[in-house]
Design a protein around this motif. Structure first.
Motif, PDB file in Angstrom:
ATOM      1  N   LYS A   1       0.789   4.285  -2.742  1.00 62.57           N
ATOM      2  CA  LYS A   1       0.587   5.677  -2.351  1.00 62.57           C
ATOM      3  C   LYS A   1       1.716   6.553  -2.887  1.00 62.57           C
ATOM      4  O   LYS A   1       1.467   7.634  -3.407  1.00 62.57           O
ATOM      5  CB  LYS A   1       0.500   5.806  -0.833  1.00 62.57           C
ATOM      6  CG  LYS A   1       0.279   7.251  -0.387  1.00 62.57           C
ATOM      7  CD  LYS A   1       0.296   7.391   1.111  1.00 62.57           C
ATOM      8  CE  LYS A   1       0.104   8.795   1.597  1.00 62.57           C
ATOM      9  NZ  LYS A   1       0.663   9.871   0.846  1.00 62.57           N
ATOM     10  N   GLN A   2       2.949   6.076  -2.788  1.00 62.81           N
ATOM     11  CA  GLN A   2       4.088   6.842  -3.302  1.00 62.81           C
ATOM     12  C   GLN A   2       3.967   7.038  -4.813  1.00 62.81           C
ATOM     13  O   GLN A   2       4.238   8.124  -5.336  1.00 62.81           O
ATOM     14  CB  GLN A   2       5.409   6.136  -2.971  1.00 62.81           C
ATOM     15  CG  GLN A   2       5.714   6.051  -1.484  1.00 62.81           C
ATOM     16  CD  GLN A   2       5.779   7.423  -0.835  1.00 62.81           C
ATOM     17  OE1 GLN A   2       6.440   8.320  -1.329  1.00 62.81           O
ATOM     18  NE2 GLN A   2       5.093   7.580   0.284  1.00 62.81           N
TER      19      GLN A   2
ATOM     20  N   ALA B   1       0.831  -1.203   0.000  1.00 60.09           N
ATOM     21  CA  ALA B   1       0.000   0.000   0.000  1.00 60.09           C
ATOM     22  C   ALA B   1       0.867   1.255   0.000  1.00 60.09           C
ATOM     23  O   ALA B   1       0.532   2.251  -0.648  1.00 60.09           O
ATOM     24  CB  ALA B   1      -0.944  -0.003   1.201  1.00 60.09           C
ATOM     25  N   TRP B   2       2.000   1.212   0.735  1.00 61.36           N
ATOM     26  CA  TRP B   2       2.889   2.359   0.786  1.00 61.36           C
ATOM     27  C   TRP B   2       3.449   2.658  -0.610  1.00 61.36           C
ATOM     28  O   TRP B   2       3.523   3.806  -1.027  1.00 61.36           O
ATOM     29  CB  TRP B   2       4.034   2.083   1.760  1.00 61.36           C
ATOM     30  CG  TRP B   2       4.977   3.243   1.883  1.00 61.36           C
ATOM     31  CD1 TRP B   2       4.843   4.326   2.695  1.00 61.36           C
ATOM     32  CD2 TRP B   2       6.187   3.442   1.153  1.00 61.36           C
ATOM     33  NE1 TRP B   2       5.901   5.194   2.525  1.00 61.36           N
ATOM     34  CE2 TRP B   2       6.744   4.665   1.564  1.00 61.36           C
ATOM     35  CE3 TRP B   2       6.857   2.716   0.181  1.00 61.36           C
ATOM     36  CZ2 TRP B   2       7.935   5.163   1.064  1.00 61.36           C
ATOM     37  CZ3 TRP B   2       8.043   3.215  -0.326  1.00 61.36           C
ATOM     38  CH2 TRP B   2       8.560   4.426   0.117  1.00 61.36           C
ATOM     39  N   ILE B   3       3.822   1.627  -1.340  1.00 55.23           N
ATOM     40  CA  ILE B   3       4.358   1.806  -2.694  1.00 55.23           C
ATOM     41  C   ILE B   3       3.303   2.421  -3.599  1.00 55.23           C
ATOM     42  O   ILE B   3       3.579   3.369  -4.341  1.00 55.23           O
ATOM     43  CB  ILE B   3       4.858   0.459  -3.267  1.00 55.23           C
ATOM     44  CG1 ILE B   3       6.076  -0.016  -2.473  1.00 55.23           C
ATOM     45  CG2 ILE B   3       5.180   0.588  -4.746  1.00 55.23           C
ATOM     46  CD1 ILE B   3       6.538  -1.412  -2.827  1.00 55.23           C
TER      47      ILE B   3
ATOM     48  N   ASP C   1       1.269   9.624  -5.426  1.00 54.40           N
ATOM     49  CA  ASP C   1       1.779  10.957  -5.093  1.00 54.40           C
ATOM     50  C   ASP C   1       2.716  11.470  -6.184  1.00 54.40           C
ATOM     51  O   ASP C   1       2.667  12.634  -6.567  1.00 54.40           O
ATOM     52  CB  ASP C   1       2.520  10.941  -3.748  1.00 54.40           C
ATOM     53  CG  ASP C   1       1.592  10.746  -2.558  1.00 54.40           C
ATOM     54  OD1 ASP C   1       0.356  10.860  -2.736  1.00 54.40           O
ATOM     55  OD2 ASP C   1       2.100  10.470  -1.453  1.00 54.40           O
TER      56      ASP C   1
END
Length: 78
Positions: free
Chosen positions: A6-7, A2-4, A10
């Motif tokens: 989101k990055q 999920a972090w990837i 962005d």
């Protein structure tokens, strides 16, 4: 994961540079040396090659005097 995602989202949302135009005859620096851009018609595929002090940009399109480049029309390889 999920972090990837989101990055990546962005990064995609960041403002982009303006559309760039490449004109046959203009100068570009490649590997610290000045080269002249020559835009030529080619068949098969788009291609880039170096010949002497020239960067040869081979395109399929017949309107070769000026090329506009954006991140949208440059194919990404995966």
């Amino acid at each position: 994961m999920a972090w990837i995602k989101k990055q990546q989202a962005d990064f995609e949302a960041l403002p982009r540079q303006s559309i760039r135009e490449m004109v046959s005859g203009e100068s570009h620096y490649l590997w610290g040396k000045q080269h002249r851009l020559d835009i030529v018609k080619t068949s098969g595929k788009h291609k880039v090659s170096i010949k002497g002090h020239s960067i040869i940009l081979g395109l399929l399109d017949t309107r070769l005097d000026k090329v506009s480049l954006t991140t949208k029309n440059i194919p990404h390889q995966s």
